[in-house]
Each structure stands twice: as structure tokens, then as C-alpha cells.
Design an enzyme around this catalytic site. Sequence first.
Site, mmCIF file in Angstrom:
data_model
loop_
_atom_site.group_PDB
_atom_site.id
_atom_site.type_symbol
_atom_site.label_atom_id
_atom_site.label_comp_id
_atom_site.label_asym_id
_atom_site.label_seq_id
_atom_site.Cartn_x
_atom_site.Cartn_y
_atom_site.Cartn_z
ATOM 1 N N SER A 101 0.807 -1.223 0.000
ATOM 2 C CA SER A 101 0.000 0.000 0.000
ATOM 3 C C SER A 101 0.839 1.273 0.000
ATOM 4 O O SER A 101 0.454 2.278 -0.605
ATOM 5 C CB SER A 101 -0.973 0.003 1.179
ATOM 6 O OG SER A 101 -0.263 -0.123 2.400
ATOM 7 N N HIS B 4 1.445 4.881 4.582
ATOM 8 C CA HIS B 4 0.663 5.561 3.553
ATOM 9 C C HIS B 4 1.158 6.991 3.351
ATOM 10 O O HIS B 4 1.343 7.444 2.217
ATOM 11 C CB HIS B 4 -0.813 5.576 3.943
ATOM 12 C CG HIS B 4 -1.473 4.245 3.845
ATOM 13 N ND1 HIS B 4 -2.788 4.040 4.200
ATOM 14 C CD2 HIS B 4 -1.014 3.047 3.419
ATOM 15 C CE1 HIS B 4 -3.109 2.775 3.998
ATOM 16 N NE2 HIS B 4 -2.042 2.145 3.527
#
Length: 201
Positions: free
Chosen positions: A122, A173
Site C-alpha cells: 500500500s 501511507h
Amino acid sequence: MYQRKALCTSALIVINAAVFIFLIFGGMTEDAYYMLQNGAMYLPLLQQGEYYRMFTSIFLHFGFSHLVNNMLMLGVMGWQLELVIGRIKFLIIYFAAGLGGNVLSALAELRNGDYAVSAGASGAIVGIIGSLLYIAVRNHGQIGNVSGQGILIMVVLTLYYGFTSSGVDNFAHIGGLAAGFVLAVLLYRERDEEFRSGVFR
């Protein structure tokens, strides 16, 4: 006319899927200890010199849904970025964003002392979104089939989901997003004529 294909994006999806299939024959991919044995991130082990985990963890996923969600996002966003920026620059952004996300995550854990086993693509994928955001701004709000507004909404939703859900590495992230945006600033050059004519390098 030459039909362009995002070969690196496709290859990354295949590799991630292959790694996952290989691992499910040896144990439970939802099990933190099993994933740790196979290259997941864990700060105390990094401090012992196992820096390779910052790279190997990018190819590991905790369960089928984790894999599918990330690969769907990679397929959609990665395809767009690779066609616009080129294969080599795409790979630089993907891996640098993944590593950047892991670095920020490790620094955050070092500061707060809350260690966790982590893995997933991610950070790299959010880095792709960060790069697309910059490129969309450079191209007056549009890149391929995706609008800058749509990318911005995706960024907000991704961060919102992370901060309102448990078990999500938000610093990975944020680190990936920042790295992807900065790398796009450094690497992207307008290629409008090439983009329209279907030329791909």
C-alpha cells in the site's frame, strides 16, 4: 499504431500474487509470526541489521482481501502512471515510495515504542497516487482517464480509511504518498505529443 501496455504494472501484480500463493501453501498469511518468518517488517529486527525486510515486506500481504484490494488499486493507478511516465521511472517511484513508507513507519514506531509486524504494497501504491496527483496538476487536472479531482478524492479517502480503521499502517501511507509526489516532481516531463501518438518507451 503501437498499442501501449503497462508491462511493469502487470508484472508486479503477477509477482505479488505468486508470492501470496507460495506462502499459503506453507502457513496462514494472516498470522503475524508466519509473515515475520517470511520477510515482514518489524522494527526490532531492522535494528539488528535485517534491512532487507524494508523491501521484502512490499511483496507480502495479510490475507486474500488485503492482496486483492491492493492489486486492484495497483492495476488501475499503476497502469495510468506507467503509460504516462515510462517503465523505468514508474519502477523507481513504486519501489522508492514503498521504501519511503516503510522508513517513515519505522521512524514513527521508534518514536512511540509501539512495534508491530507490518507488510503490504500500500505504501508503494499510495506513492503512485501521489505521483498521479502531481502529474494531473501539471496537466491542468487530467491524466489519461483519471481526473485530478478524482485522484485527490482517492487520497482523502485512503487516508480517512487508514485513520478510522484498525491494523492500518498510516505512516506507511503518508510516507509513500509524500515520496511519490516528490519523485514525480523530480522525474516527470511533459510528453503530450508522445502520449497522443501512442509512443511508449
